[in-house]
Write an enzyme that holds these catalytic residues in place. Sequence first.
Site, PDB file in Angstrom:
ATOM      1  N   ASP A   1      -6.788  10.778  -3.808  1.00 40.87           N
ATOM      2  CA  ASP A   1      -7.205   9.591  -3.045  1.00 40.87           C
ATOM      3  C   ASP A   1      -7.662  10.012  -1.655  1.00 40.87           C
ATOM      4  O   ASP A   1      -6.859  10.166  -0.740  1.00 40.87           O
ATOM      5  CB  ASP A   1      -6.044   8.587  -2.950  1.00 40.87           C
ATOM      6  CG  ASP A   1      -6.453   7.319  -2.210  1.00 40.87           C
ATOM      7  OD1 ASP A   1      -7.666   7.131  -1.976  1.00 40.87           O
ATOM      8  OD2 ASP A   1      -5.554   6.505  -1.885  1.00 40.87           O
TER       9      ASP A   1
ATOM     10  N   ASP B   1      -1.202  10.939  -5.738  1.00 35.08           N
ATOM     11  CA  ASP B   1      -1.454   9.514  -5.915  1.00 35.08           C
ATOM     12  C   ASP B   1      -1.514   9.129  -7.398  1.00 35.08           C
ATOM     13  O   ASP B   1      -1.827   7.988  -7.734  1.00 35.08           O
ATOM     14  CB  ASP B   1      -2.749   9.124  -5.187  1.00 35.08           C
ATOM     15  CG  ASP B   1      -2.737   7.686  -4.685  1.00 35.08           C
ATOM     16  OD1 ASP B   1      -1.633   7.109  -4.584  1.00 35.08           O
ATOM     17  OD2 ASP B   1      -3.820   7.145  -4.420  1.00 35.08           O
TER      18      ASP B   1
ATOM     19  N   LYS C   1      -0.428   4.001 -12.001  1.00 36.43           N
ATOM     20  CA  LYS C   1      -1.605   4.341 -11.186  1.00 36.43           C
ATOM     21  C   LYS C   1      -1.895   5.833 -11.287  1.00 36.43           C
ATOM     22  O   LYS C   1      -1.047   6.661 -10.979  1.00 36.43           O
ATOM     23  CB  LYS C   1      -1.356   3.951  -9.722  1.00 36.43           C
ATOM     24  CG  LYS C   1      -2.408   4.467  -8.732  1.00 36.43           C
ATOM     25  CD  LYS C   1      -2.149   3.986  -7.306  1.00 36.43           C
ATOM     26  CE  LYS C   1      -3.099   4.643  -6.304  1.00 36.43           C
ATOM     27  NZ  LYS C   1      -2.839   4.211  -4.906  1.00 36.43           N
TER      28      LYS C   1
ATOM     29  N   ARG D   1      -4.813  -0.739  -6.690  1.00 37.32           N
ATOM     30  CA  ARG D   1      -4.694  -2.095  -7.251  1.00 37.32           C
ATOM     31  C   ARG D   1      -5.890  -2.424  -8.140  1.00 37.32           C
ATOM     32  O   ARG D   1      -5.787  -3.225  -9.056  1.00 37.32           O
ATOM     33  CB  ARG D   1      -4.537  -3.093  -6.103  1.00 37.32           C
ATOM     34  CG  ARG D   1      -5.694  -3.125  -5.156  1.00 37.32           C
ATOM     35  CD  ARG D   1      -5.347  -3.757  -3.818  1.00 37.32           C
ATOM     36  NE  ARG D   1      -4.479  -2.906  -2.988  1.00 37.32           N
ATOM     37  CZ  ARG D   1      -3.995  -3.262  -1.810  1.00 37.32           C
ATOM     38  NH1 ARG D   1      -4.240  -4.452  -1.317  1.00 37.32           N
ATOM     39  NH2 ARG D   1      -3.233  -2.438  -1.120  1.00 37.32           N
TER      40      ARG D   1
ATOM     41  N   GLU E   1      -7.622   1.268  -3.605  1.00 37.96           N
ATOM     42  CA  GLU E   1      -8.212   1.506  -4.922  1.00 37.96           C
ATOM     43  C   GLU E   1      -7.190   1.403  -6.055  1.00 37.96           C
ATOM     44  O   GLU E   1      -7.551   1.103  -7.186  1.00 37.96           O
ATOM     45  CB  GLU E   1      -8.889   2.884  -4.958  1.00 37.96           C
ATOM     46  CG  GLU E   1      -7.941   4.081  -5.207  1.00 37.96           C
ATOM     47  CD  GLU E   1      -6.862   4.262  -4.146  1.00 37.96           C
ATOM     48  OE1 GLU E   1      -7.088   3.811  -3.012  1.00 37.96           O
ATOM     49  OE2 GLU E   1      -5.804   4.823  -4.461  1.00 37.96           O
TER      50      GLU E   1
ATOM     51  N   ASP F   1     -10.194   2.241   0.239  1.00 35.13           N
ATOM     52  CA  ASP F   1      -8.917   2.957   0.162  1.00 35.13           C
ATOM     53  C   ASP F   1      -7.846   2.116  -0.550  1.00 35.13           C
ATOM     54  O   ASP F   1      -6.773   2.617  -0.874  1.00 35.13           O
ATOM     55  CB  ASP F   1      -8.449   3.348   1.571  1.00 35.13           C
ATOM     56  CG  ASP F   1      -7.388   4.434   1.558  1.00 35.13           C
ATOM     57  OD1 ASP F   1      -7.148   5.012   0.482  1.00 35.13           O
ATOM     58  OD2 ASP F   1      -6.803   4.695   2.618  1.00 35.13           O
TER      59      ASP F   1
ATOM     60  N   LYS G   1      -9.826   8.557   4.535  1.00 33.84           N
ATOM     61  CA  LYS G   1      -8.529   8.627   5.202  1.00 33.84           C
ATOM     62  C   LYS G   1      -8.593   9.584   6.391  1.00 33.84           C
ATOM     63  O   LYS G   1      -9.318  10.571   6.340  1.00 33.84           O
ATOM     64  CB  LYS G   1      -7.460   9.135   4.222  1.00 33.84           C
ATOM     65  CG  LYS G   1      -6.973   8.118   3.223  1.00 33.84           C
ATOM     66  CD  LYS G   1      -5.869   8.706   2.355  1.00 33.84           C
ATOM     67  CE  LYS G   1      -5.402   7.719   1.298  1.00 33.84           C
ATOM     68  NZ  LYS G   1      -4.723   6.546   1.841  1.00 33.84           N
TER      69      LYS G   1
HETATM   70  N1  BES Z   1      -2.465   5.893  -2.083  1.00 36.04           N
HETATM   71  C1  BES Z   1      -2.466   5.074  -0.939  1.00 36.04           C
HETATM   72  C2  BES Z   1      -1.056   4.650  -0.492  1.00 36.04           C
HETATM   73  C3  BES Z   1      -0.097   5.727  -0.066  1.00 36.04           C
HETATM   74  C4  BES Z   1       0.023   6.100   1.246  1.00 36.04           C
HETATM   75  C5  BES Z   1       0.735   6.307  -0.998  1.00 36.04           C
HETATM   76  C6  BES Z   1       0.940   7.070   1.629  1.00 36.04           C
HETATM   77  C7  BES Z   1       1.655   7.261  -0.635  1.00 36.04           C
HETATM   78  C8  BES Z   1       1.766   7.643   0.681  1.00 36.04           C
HETATM   79  C9  BES Z   1      -3.266   3.793  -1.193  1.00 36.04           C
HETATM   80  O1  BES Z   1      -4.307   3.890  -2.099  1.00 36.04           O
HETATM   81  C10 BES Z   1      -3.832   3.356   0.100  1.00 36.04           C
HETATM   82  O2  BES Z   1      -4.608   4.084   0.653  1.00 36.04           O
HETATM   83  N2  BES Z   1      -3.431   2.200   0.558  1.00 36.04           N
HETATM   84  C11 BES Z   1      -3.891   1.695   1.816  1.00 36.04           C
HETATM   85  C12 BES Z   1      -4.122   0.221   1.639  1.00 36.04           C
HETATM   86  C13 BES Z   1      -4.866  -0.406   2.766  1.00 36.04           C
HETATM   87  C14 BES Z   1      -6.299   0.058   2.800  1.00 36.04           C
HETATM   88  C15 BES Z   1      -4.810  -1.898   2.599  1.00 36.04           C
HETATM   89  C16 BES Z   1      -2.803   1.948   2.851  1.00 36.04           C
HETATM   90  O3  BES Z   1      -1.619   1.998   2.502  1.00 36.04           O
HETATM   91  O4  BES Z   1      -3.149   2.161   4.004  1.00 36.04           O
HETATM   92 ZN    ZN Z   2      -4.133   5.432  -3.501  1.00 35.75          ZN
HETATM   93 ZN    ZN Z   3      -6.140   4.542  -1.177  1.00 33.47          ZN
END
Ligand code: BES
Ligand code: ZN
Ligand code: ZN
Length: 467
Positions: A236, A254, A231, A317, A315, A313, A243
């Site tokens: 992000d 990220d 990834k 996947r 993204e 968010d 966020k």
């Molecule tokens: N990059 C984030 C996940 C992340 C969070 C990585 C903290 C490292 C530290 C990812 O893209 C994300 O935002 N995931 C969301 C998914 C949700 C919207 C289903 C999350 O984890 O809240």
């Molecule tokens: Zn991310």
């Molecule tokens: Zn994200």
Amino acid sequence: MKLTFSVKPLGSLPKSYVRVAFVEEKGVKRLIREQGIETIEIGVGAELSQRTFITLCRSVVATAKQFKAQKIAIEFDAHPWLFKGLKDVSPLRLSELAAENFEMANYEFTKFKTKPKEGWGAVEEILLCGKFDKATEAAARRGQIIGDEVNKTRALANTPGGDMTPRGLANAAKDAVKGLPVAVTILTRKQMEKLGMGALLGVGKGSTHLPTFTIMEYKGGKGAPIVLAGKGITFDSGGLNLKPSSGIYEMHMDMSGAASVIHAVALAARLKVKKNVIGLIPAAENMPGNEAYRPGDILRSMSGKTIEVLNTDAEGRLVLADALTYAKRLKPSVVIDIATLTGAALSALGFYATALMSRDEKLSQTLETLGEESGDYVWPLPLWDEYEASLKGTFADLTNIGNGPGGRTGGAIEGGMFLWQFAQELSCPWAHLDIAPRMTSAPGDELAKGAAGAPVRLLIRYIEQHV
Ligand code: BES
Ligand code: ZN
Ligand code: ZN
């Protein structure tokens, strides 16, 4: 860092070397001076395991830095009690592990800092005293190369979002393998459009910096390639589902999955591993610009499956979905994706393990074992059929987050299950490593603040043993 070897005991060394001694007093870290000879004493509470050997090696360097000792000498053999619990680990492996972790502990991200007059205080030389032979020395050299490549992973991941665009990440892949027999191809936007990478392109729409898709090919042997997909979200922000302040700060990291893939491929080439390895780097910046993809938008992925975006968010996947579909044309023997995919993995496991998800029992077992051996620890989560239902789309084939009755539950598994929808089209084993828990170093790691460089040590061990 210079690593040198000597058969002479510590006592006969010149005074310029600061000696390292291990004492049975837990927690102790002190510098003592006797007749002009300096010794750093480090307390070790109990017999070592491989895990505590790793952190001990790191704390040797961290403590030396703290006391500004630039040349240190260690005689592990002088402390046989330390190694009673390590009988099952070969001297070669211990030698490699020590060197690898010395290097990792000596690294700090200083690129944007003004150099102090007295320098950064890194350790310049470690002299290992004892019964080293050609083989154990060579193992240490290998360890140094591995540690160096882990540190390069960390440097890349630590680079701020403003200095690392998707194009920048693609160029970093090129730079990482300069002089090595690795072919790097960066797809043009037209090529990505022609391939139908609608998920990757969709994520990148809010940014002025176009997405890139990079392919790194290392041909070291015969047989179907190992494909690694990382990834590469260079920042992000969450996109339109922006966020909150507390969650956005470290999101320049990220692209840690991408960084680990880039340097695992480079490492395989540097170690001349006789395998074929291909790294795939889907890269984009997730921003809430005018053209940004919106909640409710439907993206057509390269696989043909359509995806309803319920949250911009989620993204990672999406960009990986297209990478997994691209992987199919490479006729791989195995595919592993590496991603800082979910905060939920962090909630589930805390800071100390990567979340492992796979529907292949053997691959899963192998990664768990090698995780323990390498120091990049992983822990499994299930990908049972039951988890599939919540990803079913209303207006498209899939949704990018779960929409079941559970709300925000099992988020790491939902991420893995989403990827499985694409990975199941492959005709080979696949595993997903959610490295969000290991994105940054954690208390007790004895590593500098910032990116942790996971799971490069696991990946190289996997590549080496793969048949
Ligand atoms: N990059 C984030 C996940 C992340 C969070 C990585 C903290 C490292 C530290 C990812 O893209 C994300 O935002 N995931 C969301 C998914 C949700 C919207 C289903 C999350 O984890 O809240
Ligand atoms: Zn991310
Ligand atoms: Zn994200």
